[in-house]
Design a protein around this motif. Structure first.
Motif, PDB file in Angstrom:
ATOM      1  N   GLY A   1      78.830 118.721  21.596  1.00 44.17           N
ATOM      2  CA  GLY A   1      79.453 118.180  20.398  1.00 44.17           C
ATOM      3  C   GLY A   1      80.641 117.282  20.639  1.00 44.17           C
ATOM      4  O   GLY A   1      81.323 116.876  19.692  1.00 44.17           O
ATOM      5  N   SER A   2      80.900 116.926  21.897  1.00 43.66           N
ATOM      6  CA  SER A   2      82.082 116.118  22.202  1.00 43.66           C
ATOM      7  C   SER A   2      81.889 114.635  21.926  1.00 43.66           C
ATOM      8  O   SER A   2      82.862 113.885  21.796  1.00 43.66           O
ATOM      9  CB  SER A   2      82.502 116.317  23.665  1.00 43.66           C
ATOM     10  OG  SER A   2      81.451 115.933  24.547  1.00 43.66           O
TER      11      SER A   2
ATOM     12  N   ARG B   1      86.669 113.851  26.089  1.00 43.20           N
ATOM     13  CA  ARG B   1      87.568 114.912  25.626  1.00 43.20           C
ATOM     14  C   ARG B   1      87.516 115.013  24.111  1.00 43.20           C
ATOM     15  O   ARG B   1      87.544 113.996  23.411  1.00 43.20           O
ATOM     16  CB  ARG B   1      88.998 114.617  26.074  1.00 43.20           C
ATOM     17  CG  ARG B   1      90.001 115.705  25.727  1.00 43.20           C
ATOM     18  CD  ARG B   1      91.387 115.306  26.165  1.00 43.20           C
ATOM     19  NE  ARG B   1      92.360 116.328  25.823  1.00 43.20           N
ATOM     20  CZ  ARG B   1      93.684 116.162  25.930  1.00 43.20           C
ATOM     21  NH1 ARG B   1      94.177 115.004  26.369  1.00 43.20           N
ATOM     22  NH2 ARG B   1      94.513 117.136  25.596  1.00 43.20           N
ATOM     23  N   CYS B   2      87.416 116.246  23.582  1.00 41.19           N
ATOM     24  CA  CYS B   2      87.311 116.427  22.135  1.00 41.19           C
ATOM     25  C   CYS B   2      87.955 117.757  21.741  1.00 41.19           C
ATOM     26  O   CYS B   2      88.036 118.681  22.552  1.00 41.19           O
ATOM     27  CB  CYS B   2      85.841 116.392  21.715  1.00 41.19           C
ATOM     28  SG  CYS B   2      85.578 116.176  19.951  1.00 41.19           S
ATOM     29  N   ASP B   3      88.404 117.845  20.505  1.00 43.43           N
ATOM     30  CA  ASP B   3      89.006 119.082  20.003  1.00 43.43           C
ATOM     31  C   ASP B   3      87.919 120.019  19.483  1.00 43.43           C
ATOM     32  O   ASP B   3      86.819 119.596  19.121  1.00 43.43           O
ATOM     33  CB  ASP B   3      90.009 118.769  18.892  1.00 43.43           C
ATOM     34  CG  ASP B   3      89.343 118.075  17.714  1.00 43.43           C
ATOM     35  OD1 ASP B   3      89.154 118.725  16.673  1.00 43.43           O
ATOM     36  OD2 ASP B   3      89.010 116.881  17.847  1.00 43.43           O
TER      37      ASP B   3
ATOM     38  N   LEU C   1      89.342 114.318  17.247  1.00 41.53           N
ATOM     39  CA  LEU C   1      89.243 113.912  15.843  1.00 41.53           C
ATOM     40  C   LEU C   1      88.305 112.712  15.671  1.00 41.53           C
ATOM     41  O   LEU C   1      88.445 111.944  14.719  1.00 41.53           O
ATOM     42  CB  LEU C   1      90.631 113.596  15.267  1.00 41.53           C
ATOM     43  CG  LEU C   1      91.657 114.737  15.335  1.00 41.53           C
ATOM     44  CD1 LEU C   1      92.994 114.287  14.756  1.00 41.53           C
ATOM     45  CD2 LEU C   1      91.140 115.969  14.602  1.00 41.53           C
ATOM     46  N   GLY C   2      87.371 112.557  16.604  1.00 38.89           N
ATOM     47  CA  GLY C   2      86.390 111.477  16.503  1.00 38.89           C
ATOM     48  C   GLY C   2      86.959 110.099  16.746  1.00 38.89           C
ATOM     49  O   GLY C   2      86.337 109.090  16.381  1.00 38.89           O
ATOM     50  N   ALA C   3      88.125 110.009  17.414  1.00 37.53           N
ATOM     51  CA  ALA C   3      88.811 108.717  17.583  1.00 37.53           C
ATOM     52  C   ALA C   3      87.975 107.713  18.360  1.00 37.53           C
ATOM     53  O   ALA C   3      87.853 106.551  17.962  1.00 37.53           O
ATOM     54  CB  ALA C   3      90.151 108.935  18.278  1.00 37.53           C
ATOM     55  N   ALA C   4      87.385 108.131  19.469  1.00 39.29           N
ATOM     56  CA  ALA C   4      86.639 107.188  20.306  1.00 39.29           C
ATOM     57  C   ALA C   4      85.396 106.682  19.589  1.00 39.29           C
ATOM     58  O   ALA C   4      85.077 105.485  19.639  1.00 39.29           O
ATOM     59  CB  ALA C   4      86.256 107.850  21.626  1.00 39.29           C
TER      60      ALA C   4
END
Length: 250
Positions: A72-73, A182-184, A231-234
């Motif tokens: 899910g990253s 990297r993801c939260d 937060l889906g930034a990329a």
């Protein structure tokens, strides 16, 4: 996520290509942060130069790019974007091995959607990664660069494994690039819920137990480049980049 025509593959003139290349470079720098080391600089330069040379049969030497991270990253979406702008072969572990893994687990008397028990880890996972890597090697041997989208969690934390892979690729005249997404945890769970894959059921039902073993604050020591998708930034930057490129290439 549904398939879509990126609109980024048609022939264009040199001037338009240069403008698009600048957009791609700026976008990659936004999501990977300041150019901190030679590996990161080389990889971004490689992507941009590959874009500029679209239409040529291949680059001087192929590159194997691993796009790694937790479930899910955002691995698959970032991998698709890289493939769109470079033309490198895209090999996604789930697409390539899911059906085989389910059938093998069933034959072994297990749950076809198991991705966490000793049965899967011992009997099935090694075969999935072997199939993925052997297909990549087939591409590299004929001069075609490849992107592998898979977690590679254990492998990324093994300097010995990475050293061996680098040696194998070097023998084929190929470079290796390693990207960690990297993801939260909140965003990862949301992505997993949206895709509704049966193989994720255990993760969602045992979220606390599953996430207790994840280190979302640090990247593996073998990663060359870190993409910040918290937060889906990329992925947001990638979507904006697609829109901009389509406008430039229209």
């Amino acid at each position: 996520m549904k398939n879509r025509d990126s609109g980024l593959t048609r022939s264009i003139g040199p001037a338009t290509s240069d403008i698009a290349a600048e957009v791609i470079e700026r976008s990659l720098m936004r999501i990977t942060g300041p150019l901190a080391d030679v590996e990161q600089t080389r990889f971004i330069s490689r992507v941009v130069q590959t874009w500029r040379k679209r239409g040529q049969r291949r680059s001087v030497e192929p590159i194997l790019t691993l796009v790694c991270g937790y479930a899910g990253s955002g691995k698959s979406e970032f991998s698709r974007f890289l493939s769109e702008v470079t033309g490198w072969a895209l090999l996604d572990k789930d697409s390539m091995t899911c059906a085989m893994a389910e059938r093998l687990l069933t034959a072994l008397g297990g749950d076809p959607h198991d991705r966490h028990t000793e049965l899967y880890l011992r009997e099935v996972r090694p075969l999935e990664y072997r199939c993925l890597l052997e297909t990549a090697f087939d591409n590299l041997r004929v001069g075609t660069s490849a992107i592998l989208s898979a977690p590679f969690i254990a492998e990324m934390n093994s300097p010995g494994w990475m050293s061996h892979l680098t040696g194998q690729c070097s023998a084929m005249g190929a470079d290796v690039g390693v990207i960690w997404i990297r993801c939260d945890l909140t965003s990862m769970r949301r992505h997993i819920e949206i895709r509704r894959a049966a193989r994720d059921a255990w993760k969602l039902d045992n979220w606390a137990a599953y996430t207790s073993g994840l280190d979302t604050n640090n990247s593996p020591p073998t990663a060359h480049i870190n993409v910040d998708n918290r937060l889906g930034a990329a992925i947001s930057v990638i979507d904006q980049t697609r829109v901009t490129l389509k406008r430039i290439l229209a």
